[in-house]
Scaffold this active site. Sequence first.
Site, PDB file in Angstrom:
ATOM      1  N   ALA A  66       0.872  -1.300  -0.122  1.00 26.77           N
ATOM      2  CA  ALA A  66      -0.055  -0.031   0.054  1.00 26.77           C
ATOM      3  C   ALA A  66       0.820   1.205  -0.142  1.00 26.77           C
ATOM      4  O   ALA A  66       2.143   1.078   0.418  1.00 26.77           O
ATOM      5  CB  ALA A  66      -0.975  -0.116   1.219  1.00 26.77           C
ATOM      6  N   GLY A 112       0.599  -4.913   1.029  1.00 29.35           N
ATOM      7  CA  GLY A 112      -0.641  -4.962  -0.039  1.00 29.35           C
ATOM      8  C   GLY A 112      -0.484  -5.775  -1.240  1.00 29.35           C
ATOM      9  O   GLY A 112      -1.695  -6.215  -1.913  1.00 29.35           O
ATOM     10  N   GLU A 115      -0.841  -9.299  -0.560  1.00 30.11           N
ATOM     11  CA  GLU A 115      -2.223  -9.441   0.013  1.00 30.11           C
ATOM     12  C   GLU A 115      -3.033  -9.306  -1.461  1.00 30.11           C
ATOM     13  O   GLU A 115      -4.116 -10.312  -1.587  1.00 30.11           O
ATOM     14  CB  GLU A 115      -2.802  -8.523   0.748  1.00 30.11           C
ATOM     15  CG  GLU A 115      -2.013  -8.683   2.094  1.00 30.11           C
ATOM     16  CD  GLU A 115      -2.217  -7.291   3.197  1.00 30.11           C
ATOM     17  OE1 GLU A 115      -2.123  -6.189   2.797  1.00 30.11           O
ATOM     18  OE2 GLU A 115      -2.935  -7.621   4.199  1.00 30.11           O
ATOM     19  N   GLU A 135       4.282  -5.295   7.368  1.00 28.36           N
ATOM     20  CA  GLU A 135       3.685  -4.099   8.160  1.00 28.36           C
ATOM     21  C   GLU A 135       4.418  -3.901   9.572  1.00 28.36           C
ATOM     22  O   GLU A 135       4.438  -2.869   9.963  1.00 28.36           O
ATOM     23  CB  GLU A 135       2.474  -4.624   8.261  1.00 28.36           C
ATOM     24  CG  GLU A 135       1.526  -4.305   6.777  1.00 28.36           C
ATOM     25  CD  GLU A 135       1.708  -5.371   5.856  1.00 28.36           C
ATOM     26  OE1 GLU A 135       2.567  -6.430   5.881  1.00 28.36           O
ATOM     27  OE2 GLU A 135       0.919  -5.462   4.756  1.00 28.36           O
TER      28      GLU A 135
HETATM   29  N1  COA Z   1       4.511   3.081  -0.508  1.00 27.11           N
HETATM   30  C1  COA Z   1       4.944   4.109  -1.053  1.00 27.11           C
HETATM   31  N2  COA Z   1       6.346   4.328  -1.950  1.00 27.11           N
HETATM   32  C2  COA Z   1       6.983   3.055  -1.888  1.00 27.11           C
HETATM   33  C3  COA Z   1       6.567   1.788  -1.435  1.00 27.11           C
HETATM   34  C4  COA Z   1       5.284   1.962  -0.936  1.00 27.11           C
HETATM   35  N3  COA Z   1       4.842   0.853  -0.290  1.00 27.11           N
HETATM   36  N4  COA Z   1       7.368   1.111  -1.949  1.00 27.11           N
HETATM   37  C5  COA Z   1       8.424   1.487  -2.668  1.00 27.11           C
HETATM   38  N5  COA Z   1       8.100   2.952  -2.646  1.00 27.11           N
HETATM   39  C6  COA Z   1       8.663   3.997  -3.454  1.00 27.11           C
HETATM   40  C7  COA Z   1      10.037   4.597  -2.805  1.00 27.11           C
HETATM   41  O1  COA Z   1       9.666   5.465  -1.701  1.00 27.11           O
HETATM   42  C8  COA Z   1      10.805   4.964  -3.952  1.00 27.11           C
HETATM   43  O2  COA Z   1      10.169   6.199  -4.043  1.00 27.11           O
HETATM   44  P1  COA Z   1      11.119   7.519  -4.219  1.00 27.11           P
HETATM   45  O3  COA Z   1      12.242   7.032  -5.554  1.00 27.11           O
HETATM   46  O4  COA Z   1      10.384   8.779  -4.816  1.00 27.11           O
HETATM   47  O5  COA Z   1      12.024   7.665  -3.154  1.00 27.11           O
HETATM   48  C9  COA Z   1      10.422   4.202  -4.727  1.00 27.11           C
HETATM   49  O6  COA Z   1       9.152   3.354  -4.409  1.00 27.11           O
HETATM   50  C10 COA Z   1      11.522   3.263  -5.198  1.00 27.11           C
HETATM   51  O7  COA Z   1      11.651   2.308  -4.038  1.00 27.11           O
HETATM   52  P2  COA Z   1      13.057   2.377  -3.226  1.00 27.11           P
HETATM   53  O8  COA Z   1      12.801   1.811  -1.758  1.00 27.11           O
HETATM   54  O9  COA Z   1      14.148   3.300  -3.621  1.00 27.11           O
HETATM   55  O10 COA Z   1      13.552   0.814  -4.020  1.00 27.11           O
HETATM   56  P3  COA Z   1      14.636  -0.250  -3.502  1.00 27.11           P
HETATM   57  O11 COA Z   1      15.112  -1.300  -4.458  1.00 27.11           O
HETATM   58  O12 COA Z   1      15.774   0.450  -2.654  1.00 27.11           O
HETATM   59  O13 COA Z   1      13.820  -1.179  -2.232  1.00 27.11           O
HETATM   60  C11 COA Z   1      12.030  -2.369  -1.426  1.00 27.11           C
HETATM   61  C12 COA Z   1      12.596  -1.818  -2.653  1.00 27.11           C
HETATM   62  C13 COA Z   1      10.515  -2.983  -1.899  1.00 27.11           C
HETATM   63  C14 COA Z   1      12.484  -3.197  -0.280  1.00 27.11           C
HETATM   64  C15 COA Z   1      11.513  -1.147  -0.654  1.00 27.11           C
HETATM   65  O14 COA Z   1      10.936  -0.058  -1.677  1.00 27.11           O
HETATM   66  C16 COA Z   1      10.409  -1.129   0.574  1.00 27.11           C
HETATM   67  O15 COA Z   1      10.827  -1.661   1.751  1.00 27.11           O
HETATM   68  N6  COA Z   1       9.242  -0.824   0.237  1.00 27.11           N
HETATM   69  C17 COA Z   1       8.202  -0.784   1.034  1.00 27.11           C
HETATM   70  C18 COA Z   1       7.737  -2.332   1.343  1.00 27.11           C
HETATM   71  C19 COA Z   1       6.684  -1.979   2.566  1.00 27.11           C
HETATM   72  O16 COA Z   1       6.748  -1.912   3.610  1.00 27.11           O
HETATM   73  N7  COA Z   1       5.248  -2.355   1.949  1.00 27.11           N
HETATM   74  C20 COA Z   1       4.142  -2.408   2.882  1.00 27.11           C
HETATM   75  C21 COA Z   1       3.435  -1.366   2.932  1.00 27.11           C
HETATM   76  S1  COA Z   1       2.010  -1.518   3.894  1.00 27.11           S
END
Ligand code: COA
Length: 258
Positions: A66, A112, A115, A135
């Site tokens: 999400a 999400g 999910e 989460e």
């Molecule tokens: N919500 C909002 N933005 C998100 C996102 C999310 N769930 N997941 C990734 N993004 C965004 C990042 O903020 C980043 O944006 P920016 O370039 O404007 O800063 C962009 O997507 C790329 O992500 P980034 O984190 O730079 O890529 P990465 O390869 O270093 O890491 C992940 C990849 C998936 C490990 C990391 O993005 C992450 O941990 N995401 C969140 C996962 C999460 O907690 N999801 C559950 C949400 S309830």
Amino acid sequence: MEFNNILTEKEENIAVITINRPSKLNALNRETIRELHEAFDVLDKDPGVRVIIVTGAGPKAFVAGADISEFSEFSVDEGALLAAKGQELLFDFVERLSTPVIAAVNGFALGGGLELAMACHFRVASDNARMGLPEVTLGVIPGYGGTQRLPQLVGKGRAMEMIMTGGMIGIEQAHLYGLVNHMVAQEELLPFCKKIASKIAANSPKAIATAIKAVNAGFSREGYREEVKAFGACFGTGDFKEGTTAFLEKRKPEFKGK
Ligand code: COA
């Protein structure tokens, strides 16, 4: 159909929905959830569509969760409403469609995103896929059915471990767990899903719709209602504020004791 965050295409009787926000790793914001609802609804009602495949744009992610930036300021009530609305519009909606839905998991499927994949009728993943419910690292719990569907698919102990660690599993483990039915090379993912889809499309759509209903009837709804309440309650905690702020500030959270 014209959308801002998703693409749809039809090839014979198979439709593909692609979630298309690759710069945000296809994170589900509210508009994307609404658009997905509409696309699934229209395709389900289209008599020419026998199977729907859902996937993510780009080589990196199915859906990375999400959209955290949208809900970090929410109150308890807004949090509960977010989960309830999302479940109604997308996750329950997909699970209950009469048209079979296959998740083609092409990379990260987190929060999400996992999910959504779990709400689909079954999952196929590419060899670079990574799945998890992170989460609790944000001070919240899965709110789009993850606490219910993950134990249904992988068993309670494995689900507990994944939810508590918030860690990711790779494709081999996801396959071993039964979370995905098949693992294939990334370039093979859509062709492979389309091959299964054409087998399904040859069968009776009425019988398949009835089978989906019967399978779904075997699972109680009670846990989903509990999840919505519990998800909302997390929004009133300091841990939630710390977890989401830390994510947006790109640092590690520091959670207080119990
Ligand atoms: N919500 C909002 N933005 C998100 C996102 C999310 N769930 N997941 C990734 N993004 C965004 C990042 O903020 C980043 O944006 P920016 O370039 O404007 O800063 C962009 O997507 C790329 O992500 P980034 O984190 O730079 O890529 P990465 O390869 O270093 O890491 C992940 C990849 C998936 C490990 C990391 O993005 C992450 O941990 N995401 C969140 C996962 C999460 O907690 N999801 C559950 C949400 S309830």
